[in-house]
Scaffold this active site. Sequence first.
Site, short mmCIF file in Angstrom:
data_model
loop_
_atom_site.label_atom_id
_atom_site.label_comp_id
_atom_site.label_asym_id
_atom_site.label_seq_id
_atom_site.Cartn_x
_atom_site.Cartn_y
_atom_site.Cartn_z
N LYS B 86 93.08 39.50 -0.46
CA LYS B 86 91.77 39.07 -0.81
C LYS B 86 91.00 38.69 0.57
CE LYS B 86 88.65 36.35 -4.03
NZ LYS B 86 88.85 35.41 -5.07
N SER B 161 86.62 36.67 -9.36
CA SER B 161 86.01 37.22 -8.06
C SER B 161 87.14 38.17 -7.13
CB SER B 161 85.54 36.01 -6.99
OG SER B 161 86.75 35.28 -6.58
N SER B 185 89.39 33.19 -10.98
CA SER B 185 89.36 34.42 -10.21
C SER B 185 90.56 35.26 -10.01
CB SER B 185 88.62 33.93 -8.93
OG SER B 185 87.38 33.58 -9.09
#
Lengths: 97, 496
Positions: B86, B161, B185
């Site tokens: 990420k 996210s 997330s």
Amino acid sequence: MEKISIEDVKHVAKLAELDLTEEEINKFVDQLNIVLEHAGKISEIDTSGVEPTSHAIDFKNVFRDDIVKKSVNKEDALSNSQKIVQDLFELPLMIEE
Amino acid sequence: MEKERLFRLSAKKLTELLSKREISNLDIVNDVVERTQEVEPIVKSYITTNMHGAIASAKKIDKLIYKSIFKGNKVEPLMGIPIAIKDNISTEGMHTTCGSKILAGYRPIYNATVIKNLKNSKIVIMGKTNMDEFAMGSSTENSSFWSTHNPWNLSNVPGGSSGGSAAAVAVGEVILALGSDTGGSVRQPASLCGVVGLKPTYGLVSRYGLIAFASSLDQIGPITRNVEDCALLLNVIAGHDPLDSTSVLKEKEDYTEYLKQNINGLKIGLIKELMGKGISNSVKDSVYKAMDLFSSLGAFCEEVSLPSLKFALSAYYIIAPAEASSNLARYDGIRYGLRAKRVKSFRSMYRKTRSKGFGDEVKRRIMLGTYALSRGYYEAYYLQAQKVRTLIINDYKRVFRNFDVLISPTTPTVAFKIGERSEDPLTMYLSDACTIPVNLAGIPAISIPCGVDNGLPIGLQIMTPHFKEGLLIKTAYNFEKNFSFKLKPLYKKYRE
């Protein structure tokens, strides 16, 4: 809880160091009111005698010995800045006229 | 006969093939690269790819594997397995943006501790994945670059996210991924993309080098296609780190040990408050069926009530923005990232940089947090929210006296359409209603696939007390072994 006004939004934007456009201010008044109305539900709970939690895991103070270690070198530390002069960050005037 | 595609296999299986020398590490990386070239234009999981770097690493690792086997040693778990990271996790020299324009061009000068751990285990980094800006969002639509598409239905969101990480794993662009989880997330996108996502106990995995959103809630966690790979990756990233003073000093565990155990006699509680209004019928049905499956495996299942969870979402949307408003004060344009031009003073540079660099949702949360911390509102909002947090922790403690494990849906609905909720912050926030209480309590939780609705996956959330990741993995693995996830071969869909 009381509603947030255009003046409130302008004041908070100043505290948060954000320049908002008129359009953004108007949008945020509505959206923040909707979110705060929902968030305001927490006032319905009786929390008398309840201690606040800032961390879910119970930490005591975490200490370490104060030993000087090698850290970031100057070149690396400056490598992501948009403006450097020699080995310093360059900034506009700090004191406004 | 068409050639076997390696990107479909689990990390465990790939390690077996490497050990038998049936394939090389370069074969694995090449196939994942090829897969990425096939699907990336339509799924858009990555912000930055590291294909050349990955190929170079694979060649080096092949030599190590050869030496190791020659000496009679086995191939270490996850050695040479491709991973996606990420984009809020710092990678030295590799573009790291946090999905924000304010960090466009930023190249960290150090590696996050988790990245050091991956490198020590010779795991191959394929690139940095798309995300909601500063991890604020539930759909990856708040990325200031582009939206990622759900591999199961391209007009739907992958969740967020960590949407890029979940989509990349689901579609086979990579075998493993890391995400971060502040209010769901990791678990929410894992649920929406039909993969496995685990949020560790707060303090189990070092946050050093994770770009801060809400420091008392953030944790890095694995996203994988099955529970076994999840356990293997957790083995690599968990552990005490002196560079993160909130990381917990605890002996290392081998989480794969728990895969061997059954769940006979396990006490499982279904959280009543997370099965009510707003949860779609198909999701409820799947969760009830999951409960039946657990019962058939010898577990004892019952509904349980945690009344304070009704207030978790409200408390979260005070606490997380408050912490974010403070954490994001560091984006001043001086040391890294965007700097506004043509400014007369430092103050106007600071303001213009932030106003230009932050997107809508980030500004909204900074405003919300600043308001909740401002004079006259601090007690009514922030302090009250922290007290509610205590009540939530106490509720979990109380039910964990009678239950080993708790379950709920991971998300109220399956993946929604791109654009459907983007103008309505509150509806978007409700997507995290089932995952948020876990972060407030700091407990670990995993999301695993438990059903399908209209071609889209449904996720089951499993929760345990602090540091009981082993129990979490054991429970999830027993479910996975006995459940057939009907969506399995999605790969053919994107063959040209």
